[in-house]
Design a protein around this motif. Structure first.
Motif, PDB file in Angstrom:
ATOM      1  N   LYS A  29      -5.054 -58.247 -12.279  1.00  9.91           N
ATOM      2  CA  LYS A  29      -4.577 -58.420 -10.899  1.00  9.91           C
ATOM      3  C   LYS A  29      -3.344 -59.313 -10.930  1.00  9.91           C
TER       4      LYS A  29
ATOM      5  N   ALA B 151       2.846 -69.602 -14.941  1.00  5.51           N
ATOM      6  CA  ALA B 151       2.033 -69.042 -16.038  1.00  5.51           C
ATOM      7  C   ALA B 151       2.560 -67.688 -16.491  1.00  5.51           C
TER       8      ALA B 151
ATOM      9  N   LYS C 252       6.868 -59.675  -3.788  1.00  6.40           N
ATOM     10  CA  LYS C 252       5.747 -60.627  -3.814  1.00  6.40           C
ATOM     11  C   LYS C 252       5.861 -61.667  -2.693  1.00  6.40           C
TER      12      LYS C 252
ATOM     13  N   PHE D 234       4.146 -70.604  -9.618  1.00  7.16           N
ATOM     14  CA  PHE D 234       3.470 -69.764 -10.607  1.00  7.16           C
ATOM     15  C   PHE D 234       4.305 -69.669 -11.876  1.00  7.16           C
TER      16      PHE D 234
ATOM     17  N   LEU E 119       0.373 -63.844  -8.372  1.00  4.34           N
ATOM     18  CA  LEU E 119       1.484 -64.166  -7.472  1.00  4.34           C
ATOM     19  C   LEU E 119       1.602 -63.109  -6.365  1.00  4.34           C
TER      20      LEU E 119
ATOM     21  N   LYS F 191      11.389 -58.655  -7.372  1.00 10.47           N
ATOM     22  CA  LYS F 191      10.105 -59.386  -7.440  1.00 10.47           C
ATOM     23  C   LYS F 191       9.973 -60.345  -6.268  1.00 10.47           C
TER      24      LYS F 191
ATOM     25  N   PHE G 219       8.086 -67.039 -11.093  1.00  9.35           N
ATOM     26  CA  PHE G 219       9.028 -66.933 -12.213  1.00  9.35           C
ATOM     27  C   PHE G 219       9.250 -65.464 -12.518  1.00  9.35           C
TER      28      PHE G 219
HETATM   29  N1  CTP Z   1       2.177 -63.224 -12.461  1.00 12.42           N
HETATM   30  C1  CTP Z   1       0.926 -63.435 -11.911  1.00 12.42           C
HETATM   31  N2  CTP Z   1      -0.124 -62.610 -12.251  1.00 12.42           N
HETATM   32  C2  CTP Z   1       0.059 -61.582 -13.105  1.00 12.42           C
HETATM   33  C3  CTP Z   1       1.324 -61.354 -13.683  1.00 12.42           C
HETATM   34  C4  CTP Z   1       2.374 -62.192 -13.334  1.00 12.42           C
HETATM   35  O1  CTP Z   1       0.769 -64.381 -11.125  1.00 12.42           O
HETATM   36  N3  CTP Z   1      -0.992 -60.820 -13.417  1.00 12.42           N
HETATM   37  C5  CTP Z   1       3.285 -64.079 -12.033  1.00 12.42           C
HETATM   38  C6  CTP Z   1       3.862 -64.975 -13.103  1.00 12.42           C
HETATM   39  O2  CTP Z   1       3.222 -66.240 -13.136  1.00 12.42           O
HETATM   40  C7  CTP Z   1       5.316 -65.095 -12.656  1.00 12.42           C
HETATM   41  C8  CTP Z   1       5.589 -63.788 -11.940  1.00 12.42           C
HETATM   42  O3  CTP Z   1       4.324 -63.226 -11.629  1.00 12.42           O
HETATM   43  O4  CTP Z   1       5.485 -66.131 -11.702  1.00 12.42           O
HETATM   44  C9  CTP Z   1       6.410 -62.753 -12.656  1.00 12.42           C
HETATM   45  O5  CTP Z   1       5.903 -62.440 -13.908  1.00 12.42           O
HETATM   46  P1  CTP Z   1       6.618 -61.310 -14.780  1.00 12.42           P
HETATM   47  O6  CTP Z   1       5.752 -61.042 -15.965  1.00 12.42           O
HETATM   48  O7  CTP Z   1       8.062 -61.608 -14.976  1.00 12.42           O
HETATM   49  O8  CTP Z   1       6.607 -60.093 -13.771  1.00 12.42           O
HETATM   50  P2  CTP Z   1       5.625 -58.947 -13.440  1.00 12.42           P
HETATM   51  O9  CTP Z   1       5.401 -58.979 -11.975  1.00 12.42           O
HETATM   52  O10 CTP Z   1       4.433 -58.967 -14.328  1.00 12.42           O
HETATM   53  O11 CTP Z   1       6.561 -57.677 -13.714  1.00 12.42           O
HETATM   54  P3  CTP Z   1       7.043 -56.997 -15.084  1.00 12.42           P
HETATM   55  O12 CTP Z   1       6.132 -57.509 -16.184  1.00 12.42           O
HETATM   56  O13 CTP Z   1       6.886 -55.552 -14.786  1.00 12.42           O
HETATM   57  O14 CTP Z   1       8.477 -57.411 -15.233  1.00 12.42           O
END
Ligand code: CTP
Length: 208
Positions: free
Chosen positions: A117, A87, A154, A85, A120, A150, A136
């Motif tokens: 939603k 994105a 996850k 993941f 990941l 994370k 990521f």
């Molecule tokens: N991701 C996802 N779907 C979302 C948000 C994030 O699949 N709606 C995935 C991204 O592709 C990445 C990972 O989650 O692999 C972490 O994204 P990041 O933005 O760093 O973390 P968040 O879980 O959104 O936490 P925060 O923004 O609070 O740091």
């Protein structure tokens, strides 16, 4: 092996002509897709809008927003051995999309956003994915602690963590330096081009 990769930014519509997005170029995710295909894997790339050409031999599903990316991943992930993941999915989207272009009237307007939603975060529990799961983490502070949290929350096998407070690497840059964060240990790799890094990381992920 069959590998699903998400890449690029998402675009969350505000009205028919405006949207919210982020600075992701898609370079890292596309470099992963190219490297995985060159290593003989069957690759599906699910990507938001970028200006990068689709790598040769890679299956492609274009999406625009976080909800579309969720649907595409949910319908495809069970056919894959590995999911990466990369994105930069929007965490929030406008609560309502205005049907008509918002006209300039008030001095100040307020945009109300709701959470999207977590794709990941849904892979294991909601989508039932049993394969190797790689996420990521883009962090501006406490890189290791946040990435480890994370990884556990996850239920990932690996989180590839980026320090986005540095302007020489990461978002929109040709180079990256990442820290590999596993459930129980971590390792920082040397800075290198996203293309080289992608090859190196695909080998590491194959071994997982
Ligand atoms: N991701 C996802 N779907 C979302 C948000 C994030 O699949 N709606 C995935 C991204 O592709 C990445 C990972 O989650 O692999 C972490 O994204 P990041 O933005 O760093 O973390 P968040 O879980 O959104 O936490 P925060 O923004 O609070 O740091």
């Amino acid at each position: 092996m069959k590998i699903l990769i998400t890449a690029g930014p998402t675009r969350e519509s505000i009205d028919p002509v405006r949207y919210l997005t982020n600075r992701s170029s898609g370079k890292m995710g596309y470099a992963f897709a190219a490297a995985a295909a060159k290593r003989g894997h069957s690759v599906l790339l699910i990507s938001g809008p970028t200006s990068i050409e689709i790598p040769e031999g890679v299956d492609f599903i274009p999406i625009e927003n976080a909800a579309e990316m969720y649907q595409a991943v949910a319908s495809q992930i069970s056919r894959h051995d590995i999911a990466i993941f990369a994105a930069a999915v929007a965490d929030y989207t406008p609560s309502k999309i205005a049907e008509q272009k918002i006209k300039k009237a008030e001095n100040e307007i307020t945009l109300t956003l709701k959470q999207t939603k977590d794709i990941l975060g849904s892979a294991r529990d909601i989508m039932g994915f049993k394969g190797t799961l790689v996420g990521f983490a883009a962090e501006t502070e406490n890189l290791l602690e946040n990435a480890r949290a994370k990884c556990l929350k996850k239920r990932c096998d690996l989180i590839i963590a980026n320090d986005i407070s540095r302007s020489d690497i990461g978002f929109d840059s040709p180079e990256n330096e990442v820290t590999l964060v596993y459930p129980d240990n971590s390792k920082t790799l040397p800075q290198e081009s996203k293309e080289h890094l992608a090859f190196h990381l695909i080998e590491i992920i194959e071994d997982l």
